[in-house]
Design a protein around this motif. Structure first.
Motif, PDB file in Angstrom:
ATOM      1  N   VAL A  23     -73.155 -37.706 108.900  1.00  0.00           N
ATOM      2  CA  VAL A  23     -72.958 -37.694 107.455  1.00  0.00           C
ATOM      3  C   VAL A  23     -74.047 -36.846 106.802  1.00  0.00           C
ATOM      4  O   VAL A  23     -75.201 -36.855 107.224  1.00  0.00           O
ATOM      5  N   ILE A  24     -73.647 -36.067 105.793  1.00  0.00           N
ATOM      6  CA  ILE A  24     -74.567 -35.190 105.058  1.00  0.00           C
ATOM      7  C   ILE A  24     -74.427 -35.520 103.573  1.00  0.00           C
ATOM      8  O   ILE A  24     -73.305 -35.621 103.063  1.00  0.00           O
ATOM      9  N   GLU A  35     -80.272 -44.778  93.332  1.00  0.00           N
ATOM     10  CA  GLU A  35     -79.018 -44.102  92.999  1.00  0.00           C
ATOM     11  C   GLU A  35     -78.077 -44.182  94.196  1.00  0.00           C
ATOM     12  O   GLU A  35     -78.477 -44.020  95.348  1.00  0.00           O
ATOM     13  N   LEU A  36     -76.782 -44.419  93.924  1.00  0.00           N
ATOM     14  CA  LEU A  36     -75.796 -44.411  94.992  1.00  0.00           C
ATOM     15  C   LEU A  36     -75.531 -42.967  95.398  1.00  0.00           C
ATOM     16  O   LEU A  36     -75.353 -42.106  94.548  1.00  0.00           O
ATOM     17  N   ALA A  37     -75.535 -42.717  96.679  1.00  0.00           N
ATOM     18  CA  ALA A  37     -75.255 -41.363  97.171  1.00  0.00           C
ATOM     19  C   ALA A  37     -73.823 -41.309  97.690  1.00  0.00           C
ATOM     20  O   ALA A  37     -73.280 -42.295  98.190  1.00  0.00           O
ATOM     21  N   VAL A  38     -73.228 -40.127  97.579  1.00  0.00           N
ATOM     22  CA  VAL A  38     -71.862 -39.898  98.041  1.00  0.00           C
ATOM     23  C   VAL A  38     -71.924 -39.112  99.352  1.00  0.00           C
ATOM     24  O   VAL A  38     -72.758 -38.213  99.514  1.00  0.00           O
ATOM     25  N   ALA A  39     -71.043 -39.454 100.290  1.00  0.00           N
ATOM     26  CA  ALA A  39     -70.954 -38.701 101.550  1.00  0.00           C
ATOM     27  C   ALA A  39     -70.313 -37.349 101.239  1.00  0.00           C
ATOM     28  O   ALA A  39     -69.100 -37.237 101.099  1.00  0.00           O
ATOM     29  N   TRP A  40     -71.165 -36.325 101.095  1.00  0.00           N
ATOM     30  CA  TRP A  40     -70.668 -34.990 100.736  1.00  0.00           C
ATOM     31  C   TRP A  40     -69.831 -34.417 101.875  1.00  0.00           C
ATOM     32  O   TRP A  40     -68.754 -33.870 101.673  1.00  0.00           O
ATOM     33  N   ARG A  41     -70.344 -34.528 103.095  1.00  0.00           N
ATOM     34  CA  ARG A  41     -69.584 -34.085 104.265  1.00  0.00           C
ATOM     35  C   ARG A  41     -69.738 -35.115 105.385  1.00  0.00           C
ATOM     36  O   ARG A  41     -70.834 -35.649 105.586  1.00  0.00           O
ATOM     37  N   VAL A  42     -68.650 -35.346 106.095  1.00  0.00           N
ATOM     38  CA  VAL A  42     -68.691 -36.178 107.299  1.00  0.00           C
ATOM     39  C   VAL A  42     -68.101 -35.346 108.437  1.00  0.00           C
ATOM     40  O   VAL A  42     -66.951 -34.908 108.364  1.00  0.00           O
ATOM     41  N   ILE A  43     -68.924 -35.085 109.455  1.00  0.00           N
ATOM     42  CA  ILE A  43     -68.483 -34.282 110.605  1.00  0.00           C
ATOM     43  C   ILE A  43     -68.009 -35.248 111.688  1.00  0.00           C
ATOM     44  O   ILE A  43     -68.764 -36.116 112.134  1.00  0.00           O
TER      45      ILE A  43
END
Length: 208
Positions: A23-24, A35-43
């Motif tokens: 996850v990136i 702050e809640l972070a969003v999974a920008w990319r999941v490989i």
């Protein structure tokens, strides 16, 4: 012409036997509390010695969604700009505000509707990067990102979804992209039994 895109290439050189997901994400440093972070990319399904190229655009877009489930078009955003959700004769519309953001490093999304909450969304490379939900009228969300990404191994993380805070606390590898044109992100570690090692990530073949 100034550089608009950093080309990155993820390479799996690990001994992973669990087909782990990578996850990136980025952290919104405009917000002081957790702050809640969003999974920008999941490989996913990137096997040993496989690679996964992707772009990190230096340009991002803003979009707002209202309580009726409507999404505004994505608008290019630059640091120091402020956007506002207003009601006009056609309905709820996101537009560039005549007043700039309070901080020249931030992008703001304001709810200037008389009723109803909105969500402010930031996209990078067409993928959701950050979100600020339940902004009530006259409230605003601020967004600011360092030129760096966080990367780690996780499971059951959906791209574009908010990441569980326990997972965020486990992922502490931050990769600085400042001044880089392209690079490989190499994952090592993994394995089973006594020889298992923690996953680690580093840059190789860096072009500045």
């Amino acid at each position: 012409m100034s550089q608009e895109i950093i080309k990155l290439n993820f390479i799996n050189r690990s001994s992973d036997i669990n087909n782990s997901e990578v996850v990136i994400f980025q952290k919104n440093i405009a917000e002081t509390f957790d702050e809640l972070a969003v999974a920008w990319r999941v490989i996913q399904n990137c096997g040993r010695n496989d690679n996964h190229p992707f772009n990190y655009s230096l340009q991002f877009q803003v979009c707002a969604s209202d309580s009726y489930g409507n999404y505004s078009p994505e608008l290019n955003a630059y640091e120091g700009q402020s956007f506002e959700m207003v009601k006009n004769t056609s309905g709820d519309v996101l537009q560039l505000s005549s007043t700039p953001a309070v901080s020249p490093q931030e992008v703001e999304i304001k709810n200037n509707l008389s009723t109803g909450a909105i969500s402010g969304n930031i996209y990078r490379d067409g993928k959701l990067l950050a979100t600020k939900t339940n902004l009530v009228p006259s409230q605003k969300g601020g967004f600011q990102f360092k030129p760096s990404i966080f990367i780690g191994v996780a499971s059951q993380v959906e791209e574009g979804e908010v990441i569980n805070s326990a997972i965020i606390q486990q992922i502490n590898t931050e990769i600085n992209l400042f001044g880089i044109q392209n690079a490989d992100i190499v994952m090592t570690g993994g394995g089973s039994g006594p020889n298992a090692a923690a996953f680690s990530f580093h840059l190789e073949n860096i072009n500045k």
